[in-house]
Design a protein around this motif. Sequence first.
Motif, short mmCIF file in Angstrom:
data_model
loop_
_atom_site.label_atom_id
_atom_site.label_comp_id
_atom_site.label_asym_id
_atom_site.label_seq_id
_atom_site.Cartn_x
_atom_site.Cartn_y
_atom_site.Cartn_z
N HIS A 164 0.88 -1.17 0.00
CA HIS A 164 0.00 0.00 0.00
C HIS A 164 0.91 1.22 0.00
O HIS A 164 1.29 1.74 1.04
CB HIS A 164 -0.91 0.00 1.24
N GLY A 165 1.30 1.62 -1.20
CA GLY A 165 2.27 2.68 -1.37
C GLY A 165 3.31 2.27 -2.40
O GLY A 165 3.47 1.10 -2.71
N ARG A 166 4.03 3.27 -2.93
CA ARG A 166 5.02 3.02 -3.96
C ARG A 166 6.45 3.19 -3.41
O ARG A 166 6.63 3.54 -2.25
CB ARG A 166 4.81 4.02 -5.11
N THR A 167 7.43 2.92 -4.26
CA THR A 167 8.83 3.15 -3.91
C THR A 167 9.51 3.83 -5.09
O THR A 167 8.92 4.01 -6.16
CB THR A 167 9.57 1.82 -3.62
N ASP A 172 9.22 -3.65 -10.39
CA ASP A 172 7.83 -3.86 -10.81
C ASP A 172 7.17 -4.85 -9.85
O ASP A 172 7.57 -6.00 -9.78
CB ASP A 172 7.80 -4.41 -12.24
N HIS A 173 6.19 -4.39 -9.09
CA HIS A 173 5.50 -5.26 -8.14
C HIS A 173 4.09 -4.74 -7.91
O HIS A 173 3.78 -3.57 -8.21
CB HIS A 173 6.27 -5.33 -6.81
N PRO A 174 3.20 -5.56 -7.37
CA PRO A 174 1.82 -5.10 -7.13
C PRO A 174 1.77 -4.02 -6.04
O PRO A 174 2.41 -4.16 -5.00
CB PRO A 174 1.10 -6.38 -6.65
N TYR A 175 1.03 -2.95 -6.32
CA TYR A 175 0.83 -1.92 -5.30
C TYR A 175 -0.48 -1.20 -5.57
O TYR A 175 -1.04 -1.25 -6.67
CB TYR A 175 1.99 -0.92 -5.28
N PHE A 176 -0.96 -0.53 -4.54
CA PHE A 176 -2.04 0.44 -4.70
C PHE A 176 -1.64 1.64 -3.85
O PHE A 176 -1.15 1.49 -2.73
CB PHE A 176 -3.38 -0.11 -4.23
#
Length: 356
Positions: A164-167, A172-176
């Motif tokens: 839950h959040g980006r970097t 490339d990975h699942p996030y919202f």
Amino acid sequence: MASPPDPTTLLLPDSEAERPTLKTIAAATGLAIATVSRALKDAPDIGEDTKRRVRETATLLGYRPNRAGVRLRTGKTNVIALVLSTETDVMNHTSRLIYSIANALRGTAYHMIVMPFFPDQDPMEPIRYIVETESADGVILNQTKPDDPRIRYMRDRNFPFATHGRTDMGLDHPYFDFDNEAFARLAVRTLADRGRKRLFLIAPPRSHLYARHMTWGFSDEAALLGLPFEVAEKVTSDSGGEAVDEAVATRFAEADPPDGILVGSTTAAMSSIAGAERSGRVLGQDFDVVAKEAIALLRRFRRQTIIIKEDVGRAGEFLARALVAEIEKRPHEARQGLETPAKVDWGDAPRTGGKT
């Protein structure tokens, strides 16, 4: 062709000690055992009506998968771990996230456990434990950092996860995520519409990437509008209520106090209002507060609070489905999602004409 037996006829007193199995459900529904198994796993090639019938029968029969047997047979636990800091906004944000993930997993083969970690604990500790003990099939975590060692650790070990959040790691990975830059820009424009001239941000902890997004959106939009602004130095939106209350009260007692406050959590919003009111200021007249929230709460505290809603329920559901797809190594219609806020809930605050 004979109709399948009524499931209730299988619930006999002398059979209560025997655990229902896939074979029991198959007998009750008239379906093949393989179909029952795939329906309980929410397989995409099984129709929704069939899945619903199988789940209802399983519930009626009191079916529970033998997880020890599942792990021996498949190497899976059917467990998803939600790893959360105890410093998060439990009253609002976290409670909604937990509920939405659990709700998205209903009727699937997976269930959720919540694993907290504490401010004095290494955030890597719960991640290492889960991965090394294989106590879950995948992890959902939040409060991501620009270069997050938890993510790198799981990625290096091919362990499924969603965030839950980006970097800023280029992975490339699942996030919202919630677009906190857009949130801050919208909040600044809203305060400007109210006639506010000196803006104040209580940002998330600076180690988190969304703090960078929020601070940049706030400072850049304020500069574009020619409005003086400042960012709280001694407290964050994750600080305790008393600390935020005291910091705001102290700032309002000094020269040129702010008249527009932007906060990143529900708890900090209430505390900042309380701190400003200690100086005799009146919300909606002398100052405004724009806050984001996941559960309708702030309006019950002060109806003049200006709110921008964050759909954490949508985030939790997205993350649960994306992670299950990752675990099962099957395509998912969307692995990454971003919510961009566009609507302001003004409550009882007039849209223009704040006291300056």
